[in-house]
Motif scaffolding. Sequence first.
Motif, PDB file in Angstrom:
ATOM      1  N   THR A  93       0.839  -0.935  -0.202  1.00  0.00           N
ATOM      2  CA  THR A  93      -0.119   0.017   0.132  1.00  0.00           C
ATOM      3  C   THR A  93       0.946   1.249  -0.093  1.00  0.00           C
ATOM      4  OG1 THR A  93      -1.421  -1.382   1.153  1.00  0.00           O
ATOM      5  CG2 THR A  93      -1.927   1.038   1.392  1.00  0.00           C
ATOM      6  N   VAL A  94       0.784   2.153  -0.665  1.00  0.00           N
ATOM      7  CA  VAL A  94       1.703   3.654  -0.737  1.00  0.00           C
ATOM      8  C   VAL A  94       0.558   4.523  -0.924  1.00  0.00           C
ATOM      9  CG1 VAL A  94       3.009   4.332  -2.414  1.00  0.00           C
ATOM     10  CG2 VAL A  94       2.719   2.214  -2.878  1.00  0.00           C
ATOM     11  N   ASN A  95       1.025   5.321  -0.198  1.00  0.00           N
ATOM     12  CA  ASN A  95       0.279   6.474   0.147  1.00  0.00           C
ATOM     13  C   ASN A  95       1.056   7.628  -0.817  1.00  0.00           C
ATOM     14  OD1 ASN A  95      -1.703   8.699   0.710  1.00  0.00           O
ATOM     15  ND2 ASN A  95      -0.509   9.097   2.097  1.00  0.00           N
ATOM     16  N   CYS A  96       1.043   8.332  -1.907  1.00  0.00           N
ATOM     17  CA  CYS A  96       1.705   9.652  -2.601  1.00  0.00           C
ATOM     18  C   CYS A  96       0.703  10.513  -2.640  1.00  0.00           C
ATOM     19  CB  CYS A  96       0.945   8.688  -4.172  1.00  0.00           C
ATOM     20  SG  CYS A  96       1.958   7.589  -4.581  1.00  0.00           S
ATOM     21  N   VAL A  97       1.892  11.642  -1.844  1.00  0.00           N
ATOM     22  CA  VAL A  97       1.350  12.466  -1.660  1.00  0.00           C
ATOM     23  C   VAL A  97       1.784  13.949  -2.672  1.00  0.00           C
ATOM     24  CG1 VAL A  97       1.813  14.598   0.563  1.00  0.00           C
ATOM     25  CG2 VAL A  97       1.430  11.971   1.416  1.00  0.00           C
ATOM     26  N   LEU A  98       0.558  14.635  -3.029  1.00  0.00           N
ATOM     27  CA  LEU A  98       1.138  14.669  -4.617  1.00  0.00           C
ATOM     28  C   LEU A  98       1.217  16.407  -3.940  1.00  0.00           C
ATOM     29  CD1 LEU A  98      -1.708  13.379  -6.015  1.00  0.00           C
ATOM     30  CD2 LEU A  98       0.658  12.132  -6.195  1.00  0.00           C
ATOM     31  N   ALA A  99       0.629  16.902  -2.858  1.00  0.00           N
ATOM     32  CA  ALA A  99       0.728  18.180  -3.002  1.00  0.00           C
ATOM     33  C   ALA A  99       1.016  18.574  -1.484  1.00  0.00           C
ATOM     34  CB  ALA A  99      -0.459  19.153  -2.970  1.00  0.00           C
ATOM     35  N   ASP A 100       2.153  19.390  -0.889  1.00  0.00           N
ATOM     36  CA  ASP A 100       1.861  20.240   0.200  1.00  0.00           C
ATOM     37  C   ASP A 100       1.767  20.767   0.836  1.00  0.00           C
ATOM     38  OD1 ASP A 100       1.776  22.869  -0.346  1.00  0.00           O
ATOM     39  OD2 ASP A 100       4.000  23.050  -1.019  1.00  0.00           O
ATOM     40  N   LEU A 101       1.778  21.104   2.090  1.00  0.00           N
ATOM     41  CA  LEU A 101       0.843  21.702   2.774  1.00  0.00           C
ATOM     42  C   LEU A 101       0.153  22.932   2.796  1.00  0.00           C
ATOM     43  CD1 LEU A 101      -0.952  21.751   5.941  1.00  0.00           C
ATOM     44  CD2 LEU A 101       1.151  23.035   6.558  1.00  0.00           C
ATOM     45  N   TYR A 102       0.588  23.610   1.407  1.00  0.00           N
ATOM     46  CA  TYR A 102      -0.341  24.842   1.298  1.00  0.00           C
ATOM     47  C   TYR A 102      -0.997  24.483  -0.300  1.00  0.00           C
ATOM     48  CZ  TYR A 102       2.713  26.917   4.716  1.00  0.00           C
ATOM     49  OH  TYR A 102       3.297  26.747   5.943  1.00  0.00           O
ATOM     50  N   GLY A 103      -1.609  23.330  -0.809  1.00  0.00           N
ATOM     51  CA  GLY A 103      -2.160  22.622  -1.818  1.00  0.00           C
ATOM     52  C   GLY A 103      -1.121  23.520  -2.922  1.00  0.00           C
ATOM     53  N   ARG A 104       0.859  22.966  -3.194  1.00  0.00           N
ATOM     54  CA  ARG A 104       1.570  23.394  -4.441  1.00  0.00           C
ATOM     55  C   ARG A 104       1.966  21.556  -4.493  1.00  0.00           C
ATOM     56  NH1 ARG A 104       3.795  28.065  -1.137  1.00  0.00           N
ATOM     57  NH2 ARG A 104       4.895  25.963  -0.683  1.00  0.00           N
ATOM     58  N   TRP A 105       1.839  21.288  -5.524  1.00  0.00           N
ATOM     59  CA  TRP A 105       1.966  20.095  -6.221  1.00  0.00           C
ATOM     60  C   TRP A 105       3.100  19.662  -6.202  1.00  0.00           C
ATOM     61  CZ3 TRP A 105      -2.488  17.681  -6.717  1.00  0.00           C
ATOM     62  CH2 TRP A 105      -2.925  18.075  -6.989  1.00  0.00           C
TER      63      TRP A 105
END
Length: 155
Positions: A93-105
């Motif tokens: 299982t992989v959680n790909c975090v696509l954006a930072d805390l501020y919503g920047r890709w």
Amino acid sequence: MRRHTCNLIAIAATMLIMWACGGNDVTYCEFRQLSADGWAYGDTIGFPTTNMTDSIADGHLVVSLRHNNGYPYSNIWLELTRTGNDGTTVRDTVNCVLADLYGRWKGQGFGASYQFSDTLPNAVRLLRGDSITVRHIMRTDTITDIEHLGIMLVP
């Protein structure tokens, strides 16, 4: 004019995918284009390893996806299933975090498309003929704006 722009975007996307698989240090690499209608929860994307350069390869699996600005979440949960010729099955299982805390890709790209890659932590051994399937395990039935999904094996 609009058709010309669409053609340029399609050419750029194709070149980006070819570049992603073009490195000398990649043992296996395949990408799939996802439907513009979205990726349903039950739909698995298959990657047979029949075109590997060697019959046995060791390395780390890298999952890579391309999304556009319309993707409504900051991450995507994926389930990768490796099925061996002998019938053994291993799931990651992989959680790909696509954006930072501020919503920047976080992904690389230009315009409205971004490519993001994540390496699985454990090394694997693939044999020619094994298969890899990927499905999203988000808490929604169908996700949209994921354009391509790829699997690479990096020694």
